[in-house]
Design an enzyme around this catalytic site. Structure first.
Site, PDB file in Angstrom:
ATOM      1  N   HIS A  61       0.920  -1.247   0.145  1.00 59.48           N
ATOM      2  CA  HIS A  61       0.052   0.105  -0.098  1.00 59.48           C
ATOM      3  C   HIS A  61       0.841   1.231   0.029  1.00 59.48           C
ATOM      4  O   HIS A  61       1.268   1.620   1.006  1.00 59.48           O
ATOM      5  CB  HIS A  61      -0.960  -0.023   1.338  1.00 59.48           C
ATOM      6  CG  HIS A  61      -1.845   0.991   1.259  1.00 59.48           C
ATOM      7  ND1 HIS A  61      -3.176   0.901   2.346  1.00 59.48           N
ATOM      8  CD2 HIS A  61      -1.658   2.518   0.683  1.00 59.48           C
ATOM      9  CE1 HIS A  61      -3.662   2.189   2.092  1.00 59.48           C
ATOM     10  NE2 HIS A  61      -3.215   2.856   1.200  1.00 59.48           N
ATOM     11  N   HIS A 180     -10.732   1.326   2.184  1.00 56.25           N
ATOM     12  CA  HIS A 180     -10.133   2.214   3.211  1.00 56.25           C
ATOM     13  C   HIS A 180     -11.674   2.304   3.964  1.00 56.25           C
ATOM     14  O   HIS A 180     -12.530   2.870   3.383  1.00 56.25           O
ATOM     15  CB  HIS A 180      -9.825   3.453   2.434  1.00 56.25           C
ATOM     16  CG  HIS A 180      -9.837   4.837   3.481  1.00 56.25           C
ATOM     17  ND1 HIS A 180      -8.582   5.451   3.450  1.00 56.25           N
ATOM     18  CD2 HIS A 180     -10.516   5.264   4.112  1.00 56.25           C
ATOM     19  CE1 HIS A 180      -8.903   6.573   4.166  1.00 56.25           C
ATOM     20  NE2 HIS A 180      -9.943   6.381   4.593  1.00 56.25           N
ATOM     21  N   ASP A 321       1.587   2.670   3.657  1.00 58.14           N
ATOM     22  CA  ASP A 321       0.397   3.704   3.192  1.00 58.14           C
ATOM     23  C   ASP A 321       1.263   5.064   3.110  1.00 58.14           C
ATOM     24  O   ASP A 321       0.835   6.225   3.436  1.00 58.14           O
ATOM     25  CB  ASP A 321      -0.377   4.070   4.232  1.00 58.14           C
ATOM     26  CG  ASP A 321      -1.662   4.917   3.852  1.00 58.14           C
ATOM     27  OD1 ASP A 321      -1.778   5.334   2.499  1.00 58.14           O
ATOM     28  OD2 ASP A 321      -2.359   5.397   4.549  1.00 58.14           O
ATOM     29  N   GLY A 340      -1.812  12.293   5.323  1.00 62.58           N
ATOM     30  CA  GLY A 340      -1.022  11.487   4.829  1.00 62.58           C
ATOM     31  C   GLY A 340       0.516  11.616   5.404  1.00 62.58           C
ATOM     32  O   GLY A 340       0.787  12.705   5.739  1.00 62.58           O
TER      33      GLY A 340
HETATM   34  O1  DOR Z   1      -3.571   9.828   5.004  1.00 62.36           O
HETATM   35  C1  DOR Z   1      -3.884   9.025   3.770  1.00 62.36           C
HETATM   36  N1  DOR Z   1      -3.446   9.665   2.645  1.00 62.36           N
HETATM   37  N2  DOR Z   1      -4.767   8.219   3.994  1.00 62.36           N
HETATM   38  C2  DOR Z   1      -5.515   7.809   2.722  1.00 62.36           C
HETATM   39  O2  DOR Z   1      -6.165   6.818   2.642  1.00 62.36           O
HETATM   40  C3  DOR Z   1      -5.006   8.531   1.626  1.00 62.36           C
HETATM   41  C4  DOR Z   1      -3.696   8.891   1.484  1.00 62.36           C
HETATM   42  C5  DOR Z   1      -3.208  10.048   0.244  1.00 62.36           C
HETATM   43  O3  DOR Z   1      -3.642   9.592  -0.882  1.00 62.36           O
HETATM   44  O4  DOR Z   1      -2.843  11.082   0.653  1.00 62.36           O
END
Ligand code: DOR
Length: 438
Positions: A61, A180, A321, A340
């Site tokens: 991921h 998600h 992630d 993110g």
């Molecule tokens: O924190 C996150 N950023 N969670 C997600 O599910 C998507 C990701 C992103 O694409 O920036």
């Protein structure tokens, strides 16, 4: 013929039950064998004494952002960041622009990866067209284009019937739907975990149930359809309890956890070095937007539940992630900042902190980064040091102390709440297909 011997390291290969001092022989990009006292004339030697030698990590991921968000990351920078972190395979989420909901975009990602990537890139296709949640994407076409799963990551599949159909189609193709899990009507307007820290900071919180309700729904739908649902970035104890029960009943559910949900609590948003006293002074770096992520950093009890579930085996694998963002996305108020964390280059260091604290053993961590994701992907050729497989190898210095300097990241994403932190443990060398990448 090009020969490489990695000499004298502690070889940990969970798939083959290996944990011993040995040499790894590589010829023409493939693993030939793991043995003691390997010698070959003209071989290039890497001295791995005192180091751990293991299969290259697989990240199920991550976000490589290309096409469309090249200011945040590209396939070139993202795969180099992966290699720096010890990863030799990364699965790229489809929330690009355009979304990877058609063969043309998947072909583009694969072509770019072949041209500019320094490790293997496996694309994930969208579940719904443009990830809008209203109409299924052409899942068969995406599978023909070699996607390894389907996800609308960042945009939960909110319509239960669409999720049901997606699971039916995906199971006929033999691929997982990676969801998600977040009920947006509950999380809307929230910026961090709901709890005393959010109250102290005056930020609207997101309760655990925003995740749990969709996890419950997806488990029901997996049971109904026989499809494989994979829960992305599990973050709450409730999720774990449901996944455990579902697995016990034989439902086709798996889940992953990120390094940050295993190691950082929501108290980080009160600033580095805060002692957790609700009435205590906030630190200068409180409200750091780099600690904003979805799902949010959770309370201590949830973080502890994640570590226990990893040891117990309820959590199948660790995925980063990796979500790189530009400064424009993050240098704003906490409420306005993008979600993110740029994770590929700190993942191993974070996980090593658990190993050093003896919360989990190194072999367990390596298993969750190698054979476990390979198994989920149905791939026998990656995630181990089995003879005949591509020579994807990571050499770890478990004792190397280093400071997280985001300016040194290969990733364009400098967004991490770990900036300035001291870590112990680093991927020293990453070999992909027999070639030393970093
Ligand atoms: O924190 C996150 N950023 N969670 C997600 O599910 C998507 C990701 C992103 O694409 O920036």
């Amino acid at each position: 013929m090009r020969t490489l011997i990695i000499k004298g390291g502690q070889v940990i290969d969970p798939k083959n039950g290996l944990n011993k001092t040995a040499d790894v022989l590589i010829e023409d990009g493939s693993i030939i064998g793991v043995d003691a006292g390997v010698n070959k004339n003209g071989a290039e030697i890497i001295d791995a004494k005192g180091k751990v030698v293991c299969p290259g990590f697989i990240d199920l991921h991550c976000h490589l952002r290309e096409p469309g968000f090249e200011y945040k990351e590209t396939i070139a920078t993202g795969t180099l960041a992966a290699a720096r972190g010890g990863f030799t395979t990364v699965c790229a989420m489809p929330n690009t622009d355009p979304v990877a909901d058609s063969r043309a975009i998947v072909d583009f990602v694969l072509a770019k990866a072949a041209d500019q990537g320094v490790v293997r890139v496996l694309p994930i296709g969208a579940v719904t067209k443009e990830s809008k949640g209203t109409e299924l994407a052409e899942l068969g076409e995406l599978a023909d284009a070699q996607v390894v799963g389907f996800s609308d990551d960042g945009h939960p599949v909110r319509d239960a019937n669409i999720m049901r159909q997606a699971l039916l189609y995906a199971s006929s193709i033999g691929l997982p739907v990676i969801n998600h899990c977040e009920v947006k009507s509950i999380s809307a307007g929230g910026h961090m975990n709901e709890g005393w820290v959010a109250t102290r900071l005056g930020l609207k919180g997101i309760p655990n149930s925003a995740e749990a309700i969709m996890v419950a729904r997806d488990i029901e739908l997996a049971e109904l359809t026989g499809g494989h649902v994979h829960i992305a970035h599990a973050s709450t104890k409730g999720t774990i309890d449901m996944v455990r029960r579902a697995k016990e009943s034989g439902i086709n559910v798996t889940c992953e956890v990120t390094p940050h949900h295993l190691t950082i609590t929501d108290e980080a948003i009160m600033g580095h070095g805060h002692d957790g006293d609700p009435y205590g002074q906030l630190k200068d770096d409180a409200y750091d937007p780099n600690a904003k992520v979805s799902p949010p950093l959770r309370a201590r009890a949830d973080v502890e539940a994640m570590v226990s579930a990893l040891k117990e085996g309820v959590i199948d694998l660790i995925a980063t992630d990796h979500a790189p963002h530009g400064t424009v996305d993050k240098q704003t108020t906490f409420a306005d900042a993008a979600n993110g964390i740029s994770n590929l280059e700190t993942a191993l260091g974070s996980l090593m902190s658990l190993v050093h604290l003896k919360n989990i053993d190194l072999e367990g961590v390596i298993e969750k980064l190698t054979v476990a994701p390979a198994r989920l992907l149905g791939r026998d050729d990656i995630g181990s040091l089995s003879p005949g497989t591509p020579a994807d190898v990571t050499i770890i210095d478990t004792e190397a102390e280093w400071v997280v300097e985001t300016s040194q990241f290969a990733s364009k994403g400098k967004n991490t709440p770990l900036a300035g932190a001291t870590m112990r443990g680093k991927a020293e060398t990453t070999i992909y297909n027999g070639r030393i990448v970093t």
